[in-house]
Design a protein around this motif. Structure first.
Motif, PDB file in Angstrom:
ATOM      1  N   ASN A 196       3.285  -2.613   4.064  1.00  0.00           N
ATOM      2  CA  ASN A 196       3.688  -3.779   3.287  1.00  0.00           C
ATOM      3  C   ASN A 196       3.326  -5.035   4.068  1.00  0.00           C
ATOM      4  O   ASN A 196       3.637  -5.149   5.254  1.00  0.00           O
ATOM      5  CB  ASN A 196       5.190  -3.749   3.004  1.00  0.00           C
ATOM      6  CG  ASN A 196       5.590  -2.547   2.167  1.00  0.00           C
ATOM      7  OD1 ASN A 196       5.101  -2.363   1.063  1.00  0.00           O
ATOM      8  ND2 ASN A 196       6.469  -1.714   2.710  1.00  0.00           N
ATOM      9  N   ALA A 197       2.661  -5.970   3.402  1.00  0.00           N
ATOM     10  CA  ALA A 197       2.202  -7.179   4.081  1.00  0.00           C
ATOM     11  C   ALA A 197       2.171  -8.333   3.093  1.00  0.00           C
ATOM     12  O   ALA A 197       2.203  -8.139   1.872  1.00  0.00           O
ATOM     13  CB  ALA A 197       0.814  -6.958   4.684  1.00  0.00           C
ATOM     14  N   SER A 198       2.099  -9.542   3.617  1.00  0.00           N
ATOM     15  CA  SER A 198       1.922 -10.733   2.784  1.00  0.00           C
ATOM     16  C   SER A 198       1.047 -11.723   3.533  1.00  0.00           C
ATOM     17  O   SER A 198       1.107 -11.817   4.763  1.00  0.00           O
ATOM     18  CB  SER A 198       3.269 -11.372   2.430  1.00  0.00           C
ATOM     19  OG  SER A 198       3.974 -11.760   3.592  1.00  0.00           O
ATOM     20  N   LYS A 223       0.840  -1.197   0.000  1.00  0.00           N
ATOM     21  CA  LYS A 223       0.000   0.000   0.000  1.00  0.00           C
ATOM     22  C   LYS A 223       0.877   1.250   0.000  1.00  0.00           C
ATOM     23  O   LYS A 223       1.762   1.387   0.843  1.00  0.00           O
ATOM     24  CB  LYS A 223      -0.900   0.002   1.237  1.00  0.00           C
ATOM     25  CG  LYS A 223      -1.759   1.252   1.368  1.00  0.00           C
ATOM     26  CD  LYS A 223      -2.368   1.361   2.756  1.00  0.00           C
ATOM     27  CE  LYS A 223      -3.054   2.701   2.955  1.00  0.00           C
ATOM     28  NZ  LYS A 223      -2.138   3.855   2.794  1.00  0.00           N
ATOM     29  N   PRO A 224       0.626   2.198  -0.912  1.00  0.00           N
ATOM     30  CA  PRO A 224       1.388   3.450  -0.908  1.00  0.00           C
ATOM     31  C   PRO A 224       0.854   4.407   0.151  1.00  0.00           C
ATOM     32  O   PRO A 224      -0.156   4.139   0.809  1.00  0.00           O
ATOM     33  CB  PRO A 224       1.155   3.995  -2.318  1.00  0.00           C
ATOM     34  CG  PRO A 224      -0.215   3.500  -2.662  1.00  0.00           C
ATOM     35  CD  PRO A 224      -0.335   2.145  -2.024  1.00  0.00           C
ATOM     36  N   THR A 225       1.510   5.533   0.308  1.00  0.00           N
ATOM     37  CA  THR A 225       1.057   6.527   1.270  1.00  0.00           C
ATOM     38  C   THR A 225      -0.270   7.135   0.831  1.00  0.00           C
ATOM     39  O   THR A 225      -0.649   7.084  -0.342  1.00  0.00           O
ATOM     40  CB  THR A 225       2.119   7.630   1.440  1.00  0.00           C
ATOM     41  OG1 THR A 225       1.765   8.451   2.563  1.00  0.00           O
ATOM     42  CG2 THR A 225       2.238   8.476   0.193  1.00  0.00           C
ATOM     43  N   GLY A 226      -1.011   7.705   1.788  1.00  0.00           N
ATOM     44  CA  GLY A 226      -2.301   8.314   1.480  1.00  0.00           C
ATOM     45  C   GLY A 226      -3.438   7.597   2.176  1.00  0.00           C
ATOM     46  O   GLY A 226      -3.328   6.425   2.553  1.00  0.00           O
ATOM     47  N   SER A 264       4.164  -4.695   8.060  1.00  0.00           N
ATOM     48  CA  SER A 264       4.932  -3.561   8.569  1.00  0.00           C
ATOM     49  C   SER A 264       4.278  -2.267   8.110  1.00  0.00           C
ATOM     50  O   SER A 264       3.854  -2.143   6.963  1.00  0.00           O
ATOM     51  CB  SER A 264       6.385  -3.612   8.086  1.00  0.00           C
ATOM     52  OG  SER A 264       6.464  -3.492   6.681  1.00  0.00           O
ATOM     53  N   MET A 265       4.176  -1.323   9.031  1.00  0.00           N
ATOM     54  CA  MET A 265       3.630   0.001   8.749  1.00  0.00           C
ATOM     55  C   MET A 265       4.817   0.955   8.664  1.00  0.00           C
ATOM     56  O   MET A 265       5.334   1.429   9.677  1.00  0.00           O
ATOM     57  CB  MET A 265       2.656   0.415   9.855  1.00  0.00           C
ATOM     58  CG  MET A 265       1.872   1.671   9.560  1.00  0.00           C
ATOM     59  SD  MET A 265       0.654   2.043  10.861  1.00  0.00           S
ATOM     60  CE  MET A 265       1.733   2.521  12.224  1.00  0.00           C
ATOM     61  N   ALA A 266       5.273   1.212   7.446  1.00  0.00           N
ATOM     62  CA  ALA A 266       6.506   1.973   7.256  1.00  0.00           C
ATOM     63  C   ALA A 266       6.338   3.454   7.556  1.00  0.00           C
ATOM     64  O   ALA A 266       7.310   4.138   7.883  1.00  0.00           O
ATOM     65  CB  ALA A 266       7.013   1.785   5.826  1.00  0.00           C
ATOM     66  N   SER A 267       5.114   3.977   7.435  1.00  0.00           N
ATOM     67  CA  SER A 267       4.872   5.391   7.716  1.00  0.00           C
ATOM     68  C   SER A 267       3.410   5.576   8.072  1.00  0.00           C
ATOM     69  O   SER A 267       2.583   4.689   7.872  1.00  0.00           O
ATOM     70  CB  SER A 267       5.245   6.258   6.506  1.00  0.00           C
ATOM     71  OG  SER A 267       4.412   5.962   5.397  1.00  0.00           O
ATOM     72  N   GLY A 268       3.091   6.760   8.609  1.00  0.00           N
ATOM     73  CA  GLY A 268       1.714   7.051   8.975  1.00  0.00           C
ATOM     74  C   GLY A 268       1.447   6.784  10.442  1.00  0.00           C
ATOM     75  O   GLY A 268       2.126   5.982  11.092  1.00  0.00           O
ATOM     76  N   ALA A 269       0.421   7.465  10.972  1.00  0.00           N
ATOM     77  CA  ALA A 269       0.083   7.330  12.387  1.00  0.00           C
ATOM     78  C   ALA A 269      -0.748   6.093  12.671  1.00  0.00           C
ATOM     79  O   ALA A 269      -0.800   5.627  13.812  1.00  0.00           O
ATOM     80  CB  ALA A 269      -0.668   8.577  12.859  1.00  0.00           C
TER      81      ALA A 269
END
Length: 433
Positions: A228-230, A70-73, A100-105
């Motif tokens: 990112n997940a699988s 998933k991209p940002t947004g 994993s949550m690479a960014s965002g709250a």
């Protein structure tokens, strides 16, 4: 009436099958992603959050899993195999191999049950109102998450979060998420252990009639940043062993030289398939070309158990799987590590491996993943329970040696009393009712 079982190994034409069988009932499906699931042509993807879907699902042929990036947004993915459905009593499962949550709250992914095919995260969005339950991993930061059970946001009074892990968890999966129907309630499980049963939280107000109409199930992923997940093993598990496994190889690990155990184990198998190969002092705990559980089919599978230091044979307890076993250390000695090696698993195939303890909590590790079997009463043929009597490692890929260890964890010894190696069927299982 019992369901009629059709096993489709390649492209499933759901509508044609339903027309062929002359039934308008639903079809439960299960994907293990060992072959190409044809996401673009056989699955439905929609905007689960903010009516926007920007996530890219892709099949990872090397690992036999589905990758979700998933991209940002502010956006979110809803994904399901076109034509899928379940009956009110069927379980649904999904294994999360990575998250994993690479960014965002905030961000999450999970397994959802719903009353319509394409429900939204928020009840009052244009996608339409729907009652839902979701068992999910909710990101806390870039490394940690919490398990949550939720219902649809803003669809009534009370807190929509019905359960939340009491502390942050650092991802060390895979984690098997399962939703089971028990009587009038749903039970939400992680790796076989129940974490929440419906009806026990203040905001959990869905009636039995509503629960009976939650026949759709989806993979959902949403957040405000990069995720990112699988995932693996998604859908309604097969109703019989023939749906799940091509064949099962059983190993009875003995402390002495009794006759082999001759009943079923935790791995579901066809009735009458109760042949167990012996590993004991007579063969030095090494055996090659083991025979499948039907007692006649030869396999290429070899098992060896080096580095075990003690044996135990409780002949007075009868010929049960756990009446004899091997230990990782000399009785009264210090900590040790028992090891095992499995060879001959065929390339391009996927296997589930069951490892049995007896009387002592044991931590088993394969491919840097550790699973625990807490204990079992030696000498008793139990109603097998994952995490208690055995540890389960799912989706082990063939083509290379499988090396594992057993350590004692919080117990005095680590123990191995049996093993099952189950070859998974490829493709999709469709249950036509």
């Amino acid at each position: 009436m019992n369901p009629r079982i059709l096993t489709i190994l390649f492209t499933p034409l759901i509508g044609s099958l339903l027309a062929l069988t002359g039934t308008s009932a639903s079809a439960g499906m299960f994907d293990d992603f060992s072959i190409d699931p044809n996401i673009t042509t056989e699955w439905t993807e929609y905007g689960y959050y903010n009516n926007t879907d920007a996530t890219t699902p892709s099949w990872d042929s090397g690992n036999g899993e589905l990758d979700l990036n998933k991209p940002t947004g502010l956006n979110g993915l809803g994904l399901y195999r076109t034509g899928m459905a379940r009956t009110p009593t069927e379980s649904v499962t999904m294994t999360v191999n990575s998250f994993s949550m690479a960014s965002g709250a905030w961000g999450f992914m999970g397994l959802m049950l719903s009353t319509i095919l394409q429900p939204a995260y928020v009840a009052n969005t244009p996608a339409g109102f729907a009652d839902t339950y979701t068992l999910r991993l909710s990101g806390v930061n870039t490394t940690d998450f919490r398990f949550k059970v939720t219902r649809t946001w803003r669809d009534g009074t009370g807190d929509y979060v019905l359960y939340e892990s009491p502390a942050d968890i650092t991802f060390s999966g895979p984690y098997a998420l399962t939703v089971e129907r028990v009587g009038n309630e749903y039970v939400f499980k992680v790796d076989g252990a129940a974490i929440y049963t419906t009806g026990t939280a203040g905001g959990d107000f869905y009636s039995t009639a509503v629960k009976d109409t939650m026949l759709s199930y989806q993979i959902v992923l949403a957040g405000e940043g990069v995720i990112n997940a699988s995932v693996d093993d998604f859908g309604v598990p097969g109703a019989t062993a023939a749906d799940q496994y091509q064949q099962v190889v059983n190993v009875d690990v003995q402390g002495g030289n009794q006759a082999a155990y001759a009943w079923s184990g935790g791995a579901p198998d066809l009735s009458g398939n109760v042949h167990w190969n012996l590993l004991n002092t007579a063969n030095g705990y090494n055996a090659s070309n083991l025979t499948a559980s039907d007692g006649t089919t030869a396999t290429t599978i070899d098992v060896s158990l080096p580095n075990w230091f003690s044996t135990f044979d409780a002949g007075s307890e009868g010929n049960t799987l756990q009446s004899d076993r091997i230990y990782d250390q000399a009785i009264g000695g210090g900590d040790g590590v028992g090891t095992f090696t499995i060879n001959g698993l065929e390339a391009g195939k996927s296997y589930d491996i069951y490892l049995y303890t007896a009387g002592f909590e044991t931590d088993y590790t394969i491919n840097a993943v550790t699973r625990t079997a807490t204990s079992a009463d030696a000498g008793v043929v139990p109603s097998w329970v994952q995490g208690t009597h055995y540890a389960l490692f799912e989706g082990i890929k063939g083509g290379a040696a499988v090396n594992g260890t057993a350590t004692n964890g919080s117990s005095v010894f680590s123990v191995l009393s049996g093993m099952q190696i189950a070859e998974k069927k490829k493709g999709v299982v469709i249950l036509i009712r």
